[in-house]
Design an enzyme around this catalytic site. Structure first.
Site, PDB file in Angstrom:
ATOM      1  N   ASP A   1     -64.364  14.020  59.419  1.00  0.00           N
ATOM      2  CA  ASP A   1     -63.706  14.228  60.715  1.00  0.00           C
ATOM      3  C   ASP A   1     -64.354  13.322  61.758  1.00  0.00           C
ATOM      4  O   ASP A   1     -65.531  13.482  62.085  1.00  0.00           O
ATOM      5  CB  ASP A   1     -63.861  15.707  61.110  1.00  0.00           C
ATOM      6  CG  ASP A   1     -62.964  16.109  62.267  1.00  0.00           C
ATOM      7  OD1 ASP A   1     -62.432  15.213  62.949  1.00  0.00           O
ATOM      8  OD2 ASP A   1     -62.804  17.322  62.484  1.00  0.00           O
TER       9      ASP A   1
ATOM     10  N   GLU B   1     -60.072  12.244  59.265  1.00  0.00           N
ATOM     11  CA  GLU B   1     -59.382  13.128  60.214  1.00  0.00           C
ATOM     12  C   GLU B   1     -59.591  12.686  61.661  1.00  0.00           C
ATOM     13  O   GLU B   1     -60.682  12.259  62.030  1.00  0.00           O
ATOM     14  CB  GLU B   1     -59.962  14.530  60.007  1.00  0.00           C
ATOM     15  CG  GLU B   1     -59.477  15.559  60.997  1.00  0.00           C
ATOM     16  CD  GLU B   1     -60.099  16.927  60.710  1.00  0.00           C
ATOM     17  OE1 GLU B   1     -60.653  17.131  59.620  1.00  0.00           O
ATOM     18  OE2 GLU B   1     -60.020  17.785  61.604  1.00  0.00           O
TER      19      GLU B   1
ATOM     20  N   GLU C   1     -54.871  18.847  64.686  1.00  0.00           N
ATOM     21  CA  GLU C   1     -55.356  20.209  64.960  1.00  0.00           C
ATOM     22  C   GLU C   1     -55.171  20.585  66.431  1.00  0.00           C
ATOM     23  O   GLU C   1     -55.098  21.771  66.747  1.00  0.00           O
ATOM     24  CB  GLU C   1     -56.816  20.382  64.525  1.00  0.00           C
ATOM     25  CG  GLU C   1     -57.806  19.599  65.358  1.00  0.00           C
ATOM     26  CD  GLU C   1     -59.236  19.675  64.819  1.00  0.00           C
ATOM     27  OE1 GLU C   1     -59.418  19.632  63.597  1.00  0.00           O
ATOM     28  OE2 GLU C   1     -60.162  19.764  65.629  1.00  0.00           O
TER      29      GLU C   1
ATOM     30  N   ARG D   1     -66.033  18.454  53.046  1.00  0.00           N
ATOM     31  CA  ARG D   1     -66.102  17.593  54.224  1.00  0.00           C
ATOM     32  C   ARG D   1     -67.556  17.193  54.446  1.00  0.00           C
ATOM     33  O   ARG D   1     -68.459  18.022  54.351  1.00  0.00           O
ATOM     34  CB  ARG D   1     -65.560  18.342  55.449  1.00  0.00           C
ATOM     35  CG  ARG D   1     -65.434  17.465  56.673  1.00  0.00           C
ATOM     36  CD  ARG D   1     -64.925  18.249  57.892  1.00  0.00           C
ATOM     37  NE  ARG D   1     -66.021  18.772  58.678  1.00  0.00           N
ATOM     38  CZ  ARG D   1     -65.926  19.113  59.967  1.00  0.00           C
ATOM     39  NH1 ARG D   1     -64.771  18.993  60.614  1.00  0.00           N
ATOM     40  NH2 ARG D   1     -66.967  19.591  60.615  1.00  0.00           N
TER      41      ARG D   1
ATOM     42  N   TYR E   1     -71.462  16.414  66.902  1.00  0.00           N
ATOM     43  CA  TYR E   1     -70.468  17.325  66.318  1.00  0.00           C
ATOM     44  C   TYR E   1     -70.663  17.499  64.804  1.00  0.00           C
ATOM     45  O   TYR E   1     -70.925  16.533  64.097  1.00  0.00           O
ATOM     46  CB  TYR E   1     -69.042  16.784  66.570  1.00  0.00           C
ATOM     47  CG  TYR E   1     -68.024  17.519  65.747  1.00  0.00           C
ATOM     48  CD1 TYR E   1     -67.574  18.770  66.155  1.00  0.00           C
ATOM     49  CD2 TYR E   1     -67.566  17.015  64.527  1.00  0.00           C
ATOM     50  CE1 TYR E   1     -66.677  19.489  65.378  1.00  0.00           C
ATOM     51  CE2 TYR E   1     -66.674  17.725  63.742  1.00  0.00           C
ATOM     52  CZ  TYR E   1     -66.233  18.957  64.181  1.00  0.00           C
ATOM     53  OH  TYR E   1     -65.368  19.672  63.414  1.00  0.00           O
TER      54      TYR E   1
ATOM     55  N   GLU F   1     -58.387  23.928  54.998  1.00  0.00           N
ATOM     56  CA  GLU F   1     -59.769  24.003  55.479  1.00  0.00           C
ATOM     57  C   GLU F   1     -60.226  25.459  55.441  1.00  0.00           C
ATOM     58  O   GLU F   1     -59.478  26.355  55.828  1.00  0.00           O
ATOM     59  CB  GLU F   1     -59.849  23.465  56.913  1.00  0.00           C
ATOM     60  CG  GLU F   1     -61.264  23.406  57.468  1.00  0.00           C
ATOM     61  CD  GLU F   1     -61.291  22.834  58.901  1.00  0.00           C
ATOM     62  OE1 GLU F   1     -60.268  22.922  59.601  1.00  0.00           O
ATOM     63  OE2 GLU F   1     -62.348  22.319  59.300  1.00  0.00           O
TER      64      GLU F   1
ATOM     65  N   ARG G   1     -52.473  18.505  60.371  1.00  0.00           N
ATOM     66  CA  ARG G   1     -53.639  19.381  60.543  1.00  0.00           C
ATOM     67  C   ARG G   1     -53.340  20.671  61.310  1.00  0.00           C
ATOM     68  O   ARG G   1     -54.228  21.502  61.528  1.00  0.00           O
ATOM     69  CB  ARG G   1     -54.739  18.602  61.284  1.00  0.00           C
ATOM     70  CG  ARG G   1     -55.429  17.593  60.435  1.00  0.00           C
ATOM     71  CD  ARG G   1     -56.359  18.266  59.442  1.00  0.00           C
ATOM     72  NE  ARG G   1     -57.555  18.814  60.070  1.00  0.00           N
ATOM     73  CZ  ARG G   1     -58.166  19.930  59.679  1.00  0.00           C
ATOM     74  NH1 ARG G   1     -57.686  20.659  58.703  1.00  0.00           N
ATOM     75  NH2 ARG G   1     -59.263  20.321  60.284  1.00  0.00           N
TER      76      ARG G   1
ATOM     77  N   TRP H   1     -64.703  14.431  72.950  1.00  0.00           N
ATOM     78  CA  TRP H   1     -65.558  15.244  72.061  1.00  0.00           C
ATOM     79  C   TRP H   1     -64.793  15.609  70.817  1.00  0.00           C
ATOM     80  O   TRP H   1     -63.633  15.919  70.859  1.00  0.00           O
ATOM     81  CB  TRP H   1     -66.020  16.533  72.774  1.00  0.00           C
ATOM     82  CG  TRP H   1     -66.886  17.338  71.853  1.00  0.00           C
ATOM     83  CD1 TRP H   1     -68.217  17.136  71.595  1.00  0.00           C
ATOM     84  CD2 TRP H   1     -66.486  18.447  71.042  1.00  0.00           C
ATOM     85  NE1 TRP H   1     -68.662  18.049  70.671  1.00  0.00           N
ATOM     86  CE2 TRP H   1     -67.619  18.869  70.307  1.00  0.00           C
ATOM     87  CE3 TRP H   1     -65.274  19.124  70.856  1.00  0.00           C
ATOM     88  CZ2 TRP H   1     -67.582  19.934  69.398  1.00  0.00           C
ATOM     89  CZ3 TRP H   1     -65.227  20.177  69.962  1.00  0.00           C
ATOM     90  CH2 TRP H   1     -66.394  20.595  69.227  1.00  0.00           C
TER      91      TRP H   1
ATOM     92  N   HIS I   1     -63.236  13.201  64.788  1.00  0.00           N
ATOM     93  CA  HIS I   1     -63.124  14.046  65.985  1.00  0.00           C
ATOM     94  C   HIS I   1     -62.730  13.272  67.247  1.00  0.00           C
ATOM     95  O   HIS I   1     -63.391  13.366  68.293  1.00  0.00           O
ATOM     96  CB  HIS I   1     -64.422  14.845  66.194  1.00  0.00           C
ATOM     97  CG  HIS I   1     -64.172  16.280  66.557  1.00  0.00           C
ATOM     98  ND1 HIS I   1     -64.226  16.735  67.852  1.00  0.00           N
ATOM     99  CD2 HIS I   1     -63.844  17.350  65.811  1.00  0.00           C
ATOM    100  CE1 HIS I   1     -63.952  18.043  67.872  1.00  0.00           C
ATOM    101  NE2 HIS I   1     -63.705  18.437  66.640  1.00  0.00           N
TER     102      HIS I   1
HETATM  103  O1  EZ4 Z   1     -63.717  21.170  66.616  1.00  0.00           O
HETATM  104  O2  EZ4 Z   1     -62.180  24.226  65.640  1.00  0.00           O
HETATM  105  O3  EZ4 Z   1     -61.776  20.118  61.742  1.00  0.00           O
HETATM  106  N1  EZ4 Z   1     -62.286  20.924  62.421  1.00  0.00           N
HETATM  107  C1  EZ4 Z   1     -62.609  20.780  63.708  1.00  0.00           C
HETATM  108  C2  EZ4 Z   1     -63.162  21.974  64.414  1.00  0.00           C
HETATM  109  C3  EZ4 Z   1     -62.818  21.973  65.900  1.00  0.00           C
HETATM  110  C4  EZ4 Z   1     -62.908  23.356  66.452  1.00  0.00           C
HETATM  111  C5  EZ4 Z   1     -62.356  23.408  67.873  1.00  0.00           C
HETATM  112  O4  EZ4 Z   1     -62.102  24.691  68.263  1.00  0.00           O
HETATM  113  O5  EZ4 Z   1     -62.422  19.721  64.234  1.00  0.00           O
HETATM  114  O6  EZ4 Z   1     -64.564  22.059  64.230  1.00  0.00           O
HETATM  115 CO    CO Z   2     -61.121  18.513  63.042  1.00  0.00          CO
END
Ligand code: EZ4
Ligand code: CO
Length: 412
Positions: free
Chosen positions: A220, A246, A272, A147, A159, A349, A293, A412, A222
């Site tokens: 990601d 992602e 996720e 990643r 992030y 992952e 995920r 976030w 996010h």
């Molecule tokens: O932000 O697990 O793909 N992984 C992620 C992680 C999440 C954290 C949140 O608890 O997006 O880093």
């Molecule tokens: Co993620």
């Protein structure tokens, strides 16, 4: 096999973990992960105050019945706290059943479908040289899929980027890419979507030029983009052949993915933060994603995630289970057994845990030539050392949050 004891263990070796330990009258024990990052104590209370009293005296062999009982008798369905609590019970019961059978759990789930699980690691860097070093380090550790998260010009703290400042905030613990910060308040990060959308394709171009066309690369986003922004990002990354993009949108609006799909062939991974099959209903049926995920820990355990993945299999959608540091070694072990046994496994992952965590949770999984394997010990293959766990009391920690330049709170 009557459940005689049910203990909720909170420990914070490198970060907080919540574990359910069930003991039967014939002395078998089972472990389940109930860690919900930044909201750990809510699940502790749900388990201790409302679930443990219901488990005592139940038949530990009745996994499906216990799952249905906990899900339906609560009346209030779904949600991360409920589904993490149910997951912990479910995995602990599977652990017990597999120990009673004298088999590693994956054997009870149908046996191995492959010799090991392809895993991806997290490379990151604020600037390209640091990112390249991080990719090389991961390759040296054996990762065969990586990643890529990069800094964005003009943004200080975003992030997915490991930084020394973060390690200091966690009292000197070097724990790569751990987003949760110990402390009384969440930390604030920066975000600017225009800069990100401009910058990211240049990062992937540089990474492809440096590391060649073959290495599977992931990214990601996010949850930060609108559907049309996500569509643009997917299209602009097409030349770099991502394994997946992602969480391109906050996908509780499942329909948003229709728009993204109309514009890009970059594969999409989502889920996720989802916790039931209902969160996936539209996006699986309409084939709006390529990878699921969800983690065992956050999606009702082996019993429910298997249901989600069997549904996904009808549409050639594969697993891509969440495996950050906030999934405990118990949750990871459960994921490895499930991943080994299902046909539609995609990728796992994998963020290795720290030394203290590994001393609390003694594990039997193996990591060999880029592949994970859960090992052959009966059950899920994890033991919890209570003395070690007792050394590390809960420490309040929060995930960060985002503000835009004008002060607006952003996803976030
Ligand atoms: O932000 O697990 O793909 N992984 C992620 C992680 C999440 C954290 C949140 O608890 O997006 O880093
Ligand atoms: Co993620």
């Amino acid at each position: 096999m009557i459940i005689e004891r049910a203990e909720v263990i909170v420990t914070s070796p490198d970060r907080n973990f919540v574990t359910l330990k069930l003991t039967t009258d014939d002395g078998l024990t089972g472990l389940g992960d109930a860690t919900l990052n930044g909201r750990e104590l809510a699940v502790v209370s749900y388990l201790r105050d409302h679930v443990v009293p219901l488990l005592l005296g139940r038949d530990a062999a009745r996994i499906e019945d216990t799952w249905q009982f906990l899900y339906r008798s609560a009346y209030w369905r779904r949600g991360p706290v409920t589904m993490a609590a149910i997951a912990a019970v479910d995995v602990a019961l599977w652990d017990i059943k597999a120990k009673a059978a004298g088999m590693p759990l994956y054997q009870l789930l149908g046996g191995a479908c492959r010799s090991g699980l392809l895993a991806y690691g997290h490379a990151s860097g604020k600037e390209l040289p640091e990112l390249f070093d991080s990719v090389r380090e991961h390759q040296e550790q054996g990762f065969r899929a990586i990643r890529i998260q990069s800094g964005v010009p003009g943004l200080d703290n975003i992030y997915g980027i490991a930084s020394n400042a973060r390690f200091e905030a966690n009292a000197g613990v070097r724990y790569d890419h751990e987003p949760a910060q110990r402390g009384a308040l969440p930390t604030e990060e920066d975000w600017d979507t225009r800069s990100y959308l401009r910058h990211l394709p240049t990062v992937f171009e540089a990474v492809r030029n440096e590391f060649g066309p073959q290495l599977p690369l992931l990214h990601d986003a996010h949850h930060r983009l609108t559907p049309i922004q996500a569509a643009r990002l997917g299209r602009s990354l097409e030349p770099y052949d991502l394994f997946w993009l992602e969480d391109c949108t906050p996908a509780e609006n499942q329909e948003a993915l229709r728009l993204v799909r109309r514009h890009t062939v970059t594969p999409l991974a989502i889920g996720e933060v989802f916790n039931t099959v209902w969160d996936y209903q539209q996006i699986i049926r309409e084939q709006l994603i390529d990878y699921v995920r969800s983690a065992v820990t956050h999606t009702g355990g082996i019993t429910h995630l298997r249901r989600v993945l069997d549904f996904a299999a009808q549409y050639q959608i594969k697993s891509g289970m969440h495996g950050p540091t906030d999934i405990s070694p118990v949750g990871m072990a459960a994921a490895l057994h499930l991943g080994l046994a299902i046909h539609n496994f995609g990728i796992q992952e994998y963020m290795p845990h720290g030394a203290k965590t590994n001393a609390v949770f003694r594990q039997t999984f193996t990591w060999d030539n880029g592949l994970l394997h859960p090992g052959e010990q009966p059950g899920i293959g994890v033991d919890l050392d209570l003395d070690e766990a007792g050394k590390y009391p809960y420490a309040q920690a929060y995930l960060p949050f985002n503000r835009l330049a004008d002060g607006t709170v952003h996803d976030w």
